[in-house]
Design a protein around this motif. Structure first.
Motif, PDB file in Angstrom:
ATOM      1  N   LYS A  23       0.842  -1.063   0.026  1.00  0.00           N
ATOM      2  CA  LYS A  23       0.094  -0.028   0.158  1.00  0.00           C
ATOM      3  C   LYS A  23       0.875   1.295   0.015  1.00  0.00           C
ATOM      4  O   LYS A  23       0.465   2.277  -0.601  1.00  0.00           O
ATOM      5  N   ASN A  24       2.055   1.334   0.615  1.00  0.00           N
ATOM      6  CA  ASN A  24       2.847   2.398   0.772  1.00  0.00           C
ATOM      7  C   ASN A  24       3.743   2.690  -0.423  1.00  0.00           C
ATOM      8  O   ASN A  24       4.245   3.758  -0.512  1.00  0.00           O
ATOM      9  N   GLU A  25       3.773   1.815  -1.327  1.00  0.00           N
ATOM     10  CA  GLU A  25       4.413   1.917  -2.520  1.00  0.00           C
ATOM     11  C   GLU A  25       3.607   2.130  -3.828  1.00  0.00           C
ATOM     12  O   GLU A  25       4.309   2.517  -5.021  1.00  0.00           O
ATOM     13  N   GLU A  26       2.358   1.900  -3.806  1.00  0.00           N
ATOM     14  CA  GLU A  26       1.667   1.857  -4.958  1.00  0.00           C
ATOM     15  C   GLU A  26       1.541   3.441  -5.457  1.00  0.00           C
ATOM     16  O   GLU A  26       1.733   4.310  -4.809  1.00  0.00           O
ATOM     17  N   ASN A  27       1.010   3.513  -6.950  1.00  0.00           N
ATOM     18  CA  ASN A  27       0.482   4.746  -7.543  1.00  0.00           C
ATOM     19  C   ASN A  27       1.921   5.764  -7.809  1.00  0.00           C
ATOM     20  O   ASN A  27       1.775   6.935  -7.502  1.00  0.00           O
ATOM     21  N   LYS A  45       5.226   1.979  17.463  1.00  0.00           N
ATOM     22  CA  LYS A  45       5.103   0.849  16.266  1.00  0.00           C
ATOM     23  C   LYS A  45       4.186   1.196  15.175  1.00  0.00           C
ATOM     24  O   LYS A  45       3.458   0.286  14.793  1.00  0.00           O
ATOM     25  N   GLU A  46       4.248   2.471  15.009  1.00  0.00           N
ATOM     26  CA  GLU A  46       3.431   2.938  13.622  1.00  0.00           C
ATOM     27  C   GLU A  46       4.410   2.974  12.295  1.00  0.00           C
ATOM     28  O   GLU A  46       3.893   3.201  11.238  1.00  0.00           O
ATOM     29  N   TYR A  47       5.580   2.726  12.551  1.00  0.00           N
ATOM     30  CA  TYR A  47       6.645   2.945  11.473  1.00  0.00           C
ATOM     31  C   TYR A  47       7.786   2.051  11.811  1.00  0.00           C
ATOM     32  O   TYR A  47       8.482   2.262  13.062  1.00  0.00           O
ATOM     33  N   ASP A  48       8.337   1.334  10.768  1.00  0.00           N
ATOM     34  CA  ASP A  48       9.489   0.232  11.118  1.00  0.00           C
ATOM     35  C   ASP A  48      10.252   0.629   9.894  1.00  0.00           C
ATOM     36  O   ASP A  48       9.747  -0.133   8.874  1.00  0.00           O
ATOM     37  N   PRO A  49      11.450   1.016   9.826  1.00  0.00           N
ATOM     38  CA  PRO A  49      12.203   1.160   8.413  1.00  0.00           C
ATOM     39  C   PRO A  49      12.749  -0.191   7.884  1.00  0.00           C
ATOM     40  O   PRO A  49      12.981  -0.291   6.795  1.00  0.00           O
ATOM     41  N   GLU A  50      12.676  -1.495   8.993  1.00  0.00           N
ATOM     42  CA  GLU A  50      13.077  -2.512   8.451  1.00  0.00           C
ATOM     43  C   GLU A  50      11.853  -3.345   7.570  1.00  0.00           C
ATOM     44  O   GLU A  50      12.238  -4.172   6.804  1.00  0.00           O
ATOM     45  N   VAL A  51      10.794  -2.844   7.749  1.00  0.00           N
ATOM     46  CA  VAL A  51       9.579  -3.337   7.103  1.00  0.00           C
ATOM     47  C   VAL A  51       9.307  -2.573   5.755  1.00  0.00           C
ATOM     48  O   VAL A  51       8.950  -3.170   4.610  1.00  0.00           O
ATOM     49  N   GLU A  52       9.157  -1.282   5.928  1.00  0.00           N
ATOM     50  CA  GLU A  52       8.923  -0.240   4.855  1.00  0.00           C
ATOM     51  C   GLU A  52      10.118  -0.424   3.860  1.00  0.00           C
ATOM     52  O   GLU A  52      11.325  -0.497   4.017  1.00  0.00           O
ATOM     53  N   LYS A  53       9.669  -0.480   2.615  1.00  0.00           N
ATOM     54  CA  LYS A  53      10.777  -0.443   1.558  1.00  0.00           C
ATOM     55  C   LYS A  53      11.231   0.829   1.160  1.00  0.00           C
ATOM     56  O   LYS A  53      12.502   0.966   0.897  1.00  0.00           O
TER      57      LYS A  53
END
Length: 326
Positions: free
Chosen positions: A8-12, A127-135
């Protein structure tokens, strides 16, 4: 070969822009070359630089792991204390209350203790943002305040929110931004100011001009009196455009400089305010955000206003100057 699942955070977004963030140390020419040579594919098919990614897509990188890792810039959570307030927060948006003296973004002199880095640490701790999870996604602000201007800064907590906020700001009147300031002189009427702003990179100052010339940007400012004592006026300012030093330079250009403003203000007045109130910077506070519209996942904000109170020092100056004024 590495495969990247688009969430979801990478689309569009265009694939070239996504890859430029994913492999931040790789040049754009390298990315274009790899796409052209089919070393980068989407869903195992040849793709184009301008392809818009969709949730559920898979990008295949036909590169060695060593090469990929060499291009990736590691995201670091800065170990800094939170000293911003929270005006409003939900799962999509954070309206942060920036104190005077804090930068919004990193610059050449300060690359750690900024509002955005504090917000990232705050969201990581919650725990609303994790740089290890987000691409590639990183929470970010969509408006900027000068270091010595306090008040509301809008932060997008996910990519969809950032895209919608940026679209609303491009539409200019979807999100309305209001400031409180004290200026020299007796302000009588509500006025709308239009002109052009041009920046001098050497002095980091801007100049207001009446007609467009190369490098100049259009500006639009509206102000109205709240109170005056004849010598100074407390006014509300709305900025339709958001340019560097817009309020400070635009008001100074019509003879109403902000008190305390070391770049565009009246030095004698500034000295008096420093001696009397300890004011060492411009009196300017981003006190109100009004959502005229709400796009996409922010539809629920339509018609809502959010406020930030003046900092204690500025409130005291306001009371001392205008407690008995009209």
């Amino acid at each position: 070969m590495r495969e990247i699942n688009i969430g979801k955070n990478e689309e569009n977004q265009r694939i070239d822009k996504f890859l430029r963030k994913y492999m931040a140390k790789a040049s754009l020419s390298f990315i274009y070359k790899m796409i052209r040579k089919k070393n980068i594919k989407v869903n195992k098919k040849r793709t184009e630089n301008h392809y818009i990614l969709k949730e559920g897509d898979y990008i295949q990188l036909y590169l060695s792991e060593e090469t990929i890792e060499g291009f990736i810039e590691k995201k670091e959570i800065k170990k800094i204390e939170k000293n911003f307030g929270i005006v409003y927060e939900d799962k999509n948006i954070l309206l942060a209350e920036k104190p005077q003296g804090l930068l919004v973004h990193e610059d050449l002199k300060e690359n750690e203790n900024t509002l955005v880095n504090q917000v990232i640490k705050y969201l990581y701790d919650n725990k609303e943002y994790d740089p290890e999870v987000e691409k590639t996604f990183v929470p970010a602000s969509v408006n900027r305040l000068d270091r010595n201007t306090s008040g509301i800064v809008m932060i997008g907590k996910n990519n969809e929110t950032l895209q919608n906020l940026n679209e609303m700001i491009r539409n200019k009147e979807d999100v309305r931004k209001y400031y409180l300031t004290i200026v020299k002189g007796n302000v009588k009427d509500k006025k709308e100011l239009k002109g052009y702003l041009i920046k001098d990179e050497k002095t980091n100052k801007v100049k207001i001009i009446d007609s467009k010339k190369q490098g100049a940007k259009e500006i639009h400012t509206i102000y109205q009196k709240i109170k005056t004592n004849g010598q100074y006026s407390l006014i509300e300012v709305e900025i339709i455009t958001g340019r560097t030093h817009q309020i400070r330079a635009h008001l100074a250009s019509i003879g109403h400089p902000l008190v305390g403003d070391g770049k565009y203000g009246d030095m004698k007045i500034n000295k008096n305010f420093k001696n009397q109130f300890g004011l060492k910077h411009q009196f300017l506070h981003a006190y109100k955000i009004y959502f005229e519209q709400g796009i996409g996942n922010l539809g629920y904000l339509k018609g809502k206003s959010f406020y930030s109170n003046l900092p204690q020092k500025l409130e005291k100056i306001k009371i001392d100057l205008f407690s008995s004024s009209l």
